[in-house]
Scaffold this active site. Structure first.
Site, PDB file in Angstrom:
ATOM      1  N   GLN A   1      48.286  32.675  41.894  1.00  0.00           N
ATOM      2  CA  GLN A   1      49.511  32.947  41.160  1.00  0.00           C
ATOM      3  C   GLN A   1      49.211  33.877  39.974  1.00  0.00           C
ATOM      4  O   GLN A   1      48.273  34.659  40.023  1.00  0.00           O
ATOM      5  CB  GLN A   1      50.128  31.624  40.705  1.00  0.00           C
ATOM      6  CG  GLN A   1      50.551  30.709  41.848  1.00  0.00           C
ATOM      7  CD  GLN A   1      51.813  31.191  42.555  1.00  0.00           C
ATOM      8  OE1 GLN A   1      52.705  31.781  41.950  1.00  0.00           O
ATOM      9  NE2 GLN A   1      51.900  30.927  43.855  1.00  0.00           N
TER      10      GLN A   1
ATOM     11  N   HIS B   1      44.699  38.902  31.895  1.00  0.00           N
ATOM     12  CA  HIS B   1      43.436  39.561  31.587  1.00  0.00           C
ATOM     13  C   HIS B   1      43.580  40.282  30.261  1.00  0.00           C
ATOM     14  O   HIS B   1      44.635  40.857  29.962  1.00  0.00           O
ATOM     15  CB  HIS B   1      43.066  40.590  32.655  1.00  0.00           C
ATOM     16  CG  HIS B   1      42.867  40.010  34.014  1.00  0.00           C
ATOM     17  ND1 HIS B   1      41.956  39.007  34.280  1.00  0.00           N
ATOM     18  CD2 HIS B   1      43.459  40.290  35.205  1.00  0.00           C
ATOM     19  CE1 HIS B   1      41.991  38.705  35.562  1.00  0.00           C
ATOM     20  NE2 HIS B   1      42.896  39.465  36.147  1.00  0.00           N
TER      21      HIS B   1
ATOM     22  N   CYS C   1      47.935  30.379  36.627  1.00  0.00           N
ATOM     23  CA  CYS C   1      47.600  30.062  38.024  1.00  0.00           C
ATOM     24  C   CYS C   1      48.647  29.156  38.671  1.00  0.00           C
ATOM     25  O   CYS C   1      48.360  28.475  39.663  1.00  0.00           O
ATOM     26  CB  CYS C   1      46.212  29.430  38.109  1.00  0.00           C
ATOM     27  SG  CYS C   1      44.929  30.436  37.324  1.00  0.00           S
TER      28      CYS C   1
END
Length: 210
Positions: A74, A78, A169
């Site tokens: 998912q 970053h 996620c």
């Protein structure tokens, strides 16, 4: 089986979309004798959605761009202070399954953190590496024509606030942590050197280096 001529590249801080395109181009151009590569880098701030990513996990992205990826999993974040490693590996040549590669990556991360006295673990139900239930490293891969790309991200010394703008996620309320907060070094180069050593060891071992 020994990985033939593993090449490690240190790319610095790079734009996500550009490196994504470079990974796909590298994978498309591979030949049976193309050496495997590990790409170490940081990204400019970006949220990335996995191939089956659900929009409801993007809560308040704000001024951080959201880019679609073709990796598994998912949404994740970053940004600077996070080590990203892309694993461009010919799984067919090595005889590794996707699950085996994931396990080797997780083992490499756990071993890296152990060097700094951080006790981490993998979760078979939720890929990644955790410390006391908080996530410190994420995984997302794509395999095409028997070869992998994308890879892992390890939080070292970064601004974790953007993770609060998403369900990391796909898990609501998932806490995130990082190496510096757990008593490890804030030096990305030092952590990256140890992670490279562990990845080489685990990728090159018949049993994953256990």
């Amino acid at each position: 089986m020994t990985i033939p001529s593993l090449i490690v590249r240190h790319l610095g801080r790079r734009d996500y979309a550009e490196v994504f395109a470079e990974q796909r181009a590298f994978t498309d151009a591979r030949r049976p004798d193309t050496p495997d590569e590990l790409w170490f880098l940081e990204h400019d701030p970006v949220f990335t959605q996995g191939q089956a990513g659900k929009p409801e996990h993007l809560l308040l992205p704000g001024d951080i761009p959201v880019l679609q990826s073709d990796r598994g999993g998912q949404v994740t974040y970053h940004g600077p202070g996070q080590i990203v490693v892309y694993l461009l590996v010919d799984l067919r040549r090595l005889g590794y399954s996707i699950r085996s590669l994931v396990t080797r990556i997780e083992q490499s991360l756990v071993a890296t953190l152990a060097v700094y006295g951080i006790a981490a673990n993998a979760d078979p139900q939720a890929p990644g590496v955790y410390v006391d239930g908080a996530k410190i490293a994420s995984l997302g891969l794509r395999v095409r024509q028997g070869c992998s790309y994308h890879g892992l991200s390890l939080n070292v010394d970064m601004d974790l606030a953007p993770f609060s703008r998403i369900n990391p996620c796909g898990y609501q309320g998932l806490c995130m942590t990082q190496v510096r907060e757990l008593g490890g070094p804030a030096d990305l180069a030092a952590v990256g050197t140890e992670l490279e050593r562990q990845l080489r060891r685990h990728l090159d071992s018949p049993d994953g280096g256990v």
